[in-house]
Design a protein around this motif. Structure first.
Motif, PDB file in Angstrom:
ATOM      1  N   GLN A  74       0.049  -2.206   1.151  1.00  0.00           N
ATOM      2  CA  GLN A  74       1.386  -3.163   1.135  1.00  0.00           C
ATOM      3  C   GLN A  74       1.832  -3.994   1.134  1.00  0.00           C
ATOM      4  O   GLN A  74       3.060  -4.620   0.807  1.00  0.00           O
ATOM      5  CB  GLN A  74       1.574  -3.021   2.775  1.00  0.00           C
ATOM      6  N   ALA A  75       1.125  -5.081   0.455  1.00  0.00           N
ATOM      7  CA  ALA A  75       1.374  -6.216   0.269  1.00  0.00           C
ATOM      8  C   ALA A  75       1.926  -6.720  -1.221  1.00  0.00           C
ATOM      9  O   ALA A  75       2.766  -7.232  -1.395  1.00  0.00           O
ATOM     10  CB  ALA A  75       0.193  -7.204   0.327  1.00  0.00           C
ATOM     11  N   LYS A  76       1.288  -5.616  -2.321  1.00  0.00           N
ATOM     12  CA  LYS A  76       0.925  -5.652  -3.163  1.00  0.00           C
ATOM     13  C   LYS A  76       2.061  -4.518  -3.735  1.00  0.00           C
ATOM     14  O   LYS A  76       3.270  -4.738  -4.282  1.00  0.00           O
ATOM     15  CB  LYS A  76       0.633  -4.419  -3.990  1.00  0.00           C
ATOM     16  N   LEU A  77       2.857  -3.748  -2.651  1.00  0.00           N
ATOM     17  CA  LEU A  77       4.172  -3.138  -3.060  1.00  0.00           C
ATOM     18  C   LEU A  77       4.948  -4.312  -2.397  1.00  0.00           C
ATOM     19  O   LEU A  77       6.357  -3.759  -3.294  1.00  0.00           O
ATOM     20  CB  LEU A  77       4.388  -2.068  -2.108  1.00  0.00           C
ATOM     21  N   LEU A  78       5.266  -5.200  -0.995  1.00  0.00           N
ATOM     22  CA  LEU A  78       6.153  -5.954  -1.155  1.00  0.00           C
ATOM     23  C   LEU A  78       6.332  -6.916  -2.872  1.00  0.00           C
ATOM     24  O   LEU A  78       7.855  -7.369  -2.791  1.00  0.00           O
ATOM     25  CB  LEU A  78       5.879  -6.538   0.234  1.00  0.00           C
ATOM     26  N   ARG A  79       5.238  -6.925  -2.803  1.00  0.00           N
ATOM     27  CA  ARG A  79       6.010  -7.702  -4.791  1.00  0.00           C
ATOM     28  C   ARG A  79       6.670  -7.270  -5.614  1.00  0.00           C
ATOM     29  O   ARG A  79       7.550  -7.915  -5.964  1.00  0.00           O
ATOM     30  CB  ARG A  79       4.099  -8.198  -4.986  1.00  0.00           C
ATOM     31  N   VAL A  80       6.249  -5.854  -5.786  1.00  0.00           N
ATOM     32  CA  VAL A  80       6.854  -5.352  -7.062  1.00  0.00           C
ATOM     33  C   VAL A  80       8.233  -4.770  -6.007  1.00  0.00           C
ATOM     34  O   VAL A  80       9.188  -5.085  -7.329  1.00  0.00           O
ATOM     35  CB  VAL A  80       6.297  -4.127  -6.779  1.00  0.00           C
TER      36      VAL A  80
END
Length: 459
Positions: free
Chosen positions: A250-256
């Protein structure tokens, strides 16, 4: 007095939009900064939303204060998951909250902040409401009920925008149909429409599946893989069952989502993408946020437009229209849509929603070739009571949906039985189940075993 304004597409990203079913559960996106004048003037106000707002005496500020104690650029306010961040920009006379001088802090909605001698109150605005659409369909979705026309109204406004969309709904309500309809009604309709089932990806492969990898990045990576975001660039990416995505992903998706770039596994540099994201889930993400099972900042980023698809059992008035629509798509006439067959359909609980209705019709058409609706040989699988034993697996559904229905039935039976066996005592039942009281109580509310009180205070 401030009044909510229905947004046009240009302001949609700032204000957000929700259907009545999700309005009370979505994250506030727009706040009002109301200047509490000390000179008898009418209060002034500006909106605080997706973009930070600067406060100061200079004309270039978003909120200009005519106060000799206020610096040219006094402070900056921005919306963050925890509330509103207030950051002093090195002002001469300081920024004050609750009689304390602050440099930077996060305050809740409803609080007042003082800049110089001027107080500013920060209030959350209601998500704008839209009147029901006049249409009885949107894409492949159909319905004349108020609930469906309210949904259509939101999607008609939101689809041509670039806003991210969160679609909630039970299995079989048509979440993928809704996402496809949004894509088809957007300027990206000629671009790709890519679907990723987040519940079917192993946690170790999430990064590779979503963001891609280069050859040799890990064992088995024999060739470059672009990833779903790159494949959907120029079009739309549907992240189905997003509630199953692990917190790390979820954290990586937010950055994208924020940067519109992806870093393929093993790559030296990021790749720019132009992808609109739609997320769907059968879960209540707002409740998952409250239970710290889903990131609020990702929920806030996705739920710019937040809609919920009503289950069929709550819109049985749509049955004749749905039947007529299915017959029309088949190229045949249904004849009169009334009589015992319609009453049989109205009495059914429809745990599989519209998908189940379509499957029932497909079976009936196979059993009664060429028959009008009144003469169809309907076969409905009995709706299993969660309190009864021996539930049958519904093999008419795809594996994921059949498993989901089985799990829901088990969950309700288990919670109801444990709760009853412990004398309806939440503490004792939760201890036996190995769950927190809060989690166990939420399960009781979810399955309607006890009614949710107006306050969630502990007993």
């Amino acid at each position: 007095m401030l009044t909510a304004v229905t947004p046009d597409r240009r302001t949609l990203v700032q204000t957000g939009l929700a259907t009545p079913r999700t309005k009370g559960r979505t994250a506030p996106r727009t706040f009002t900064l109301q200047v509490m004048s000390q000179r008898g003037e009418a209060p002034r106000a500006v909106a605080l939303g997706a973009r930070p707002v600067t406060v100061g005496a200079h004309a270039s500020c978003d909120l200009v204060l005519d106060d000799p104690q206020v610096s040219r650029k006094h402070a900056e306010l921005s919306v963050v998951p925890e509330g509103i961040r207030v950051k002093d920009l090195g002002s001469t006379n300081g920024t004050w909250w609750q009689n304390s001088k602050v440099t930077e802090l996060v305050i809740p909605p409803g609080a007042s902040v003082r800049f110089g001698d001027t107080s500013v109150r920060i209030s959350a605005q209601d998500t704008p409401s839209l009147p029901p659409s006049e249409r009885d369909h949107f894409g492949a979705m159909a319905g004349t009920s108020v609930a469906m026309r309210e949904l259509f109204a939101v999607l008609e406004l939101a689809s041509p925008s670039e806003a991210t969309v969160l679609v909630e709904g039970e299995s079989g309500t048509g979440k993928e149909l809704a996402a496809r309809a949004i894509h088809d009604a957007s300027a990206r309709a000629s671009g790709p429409f890519v679907v990723v089932d987040c519940s079917a990806i192993a946690e170790s492969l999430v990064d590779s599946h979503l963001f891609g990898h280069v050859r040799g990045a890990f064992t088995g990576a024999e060739r470059d893989r672009p990833g779903a975001f790159v494949e959907a660039s120029g079009g739309t990416l549907l992240l189905d069952e997003l509630g199953e995505l692990p917190l790390a992903a979820q954290a990586k998706l937010l950055r994208v989502l924020e940067a519109q770039t992806v870093q393929p596994v093993g790559a030296d540099r990021p790749v720019k993408v132009d992808t609109r994201v739609i997320a769907s889930t059968h879960r209540d993400l707002a409740r998952m946020v409250a239970n710290q099972e889903f990131r609020f900042d990702l929920f806030y980023r996705l739920a710019v437009v937040h809609v919920s698809l009503p289950p069929l059992r709550e819109r049985l008035e749509d049955l004749p229209h749905l039947l007529a629509t299915f017959y029309q798509r088949r190229g045949t006439a249904p004849g009169p849509l009334d009589g015992p067959n319609l009453e049989t359909l109205r009495r059914h609980a429809w745990p599989g929603n519209v998908r189940e209705l379509r499957n029932v019709l497909e079976r009936a058409w196979a059993l009664s070739p060429g028959a009008a609706f009144r003469d169809l040989r309907l076969w409905l699988q009995p709706t299993q009571s969660p309190a009864s034993g021996g539930e049958l697996v519904d093999t008419s559904l795809p594996f994921k949906d059949a498993k989901e229905r089985w799990n829901d039935a088990f969950e309700r039976r288990y919670v109801a039985s444990v709760f009853a066996d412990r004398g309806n005592n939440v503490t004792h039942a939760a201890d036996h189940a190995g769950l927190s009281r809060r989690h166990f109580r939420e399960l009781l509310y979810k399955h309607g075993i006890v009614e949710r009180p107006t306050s969630d205070a502990d007993e």
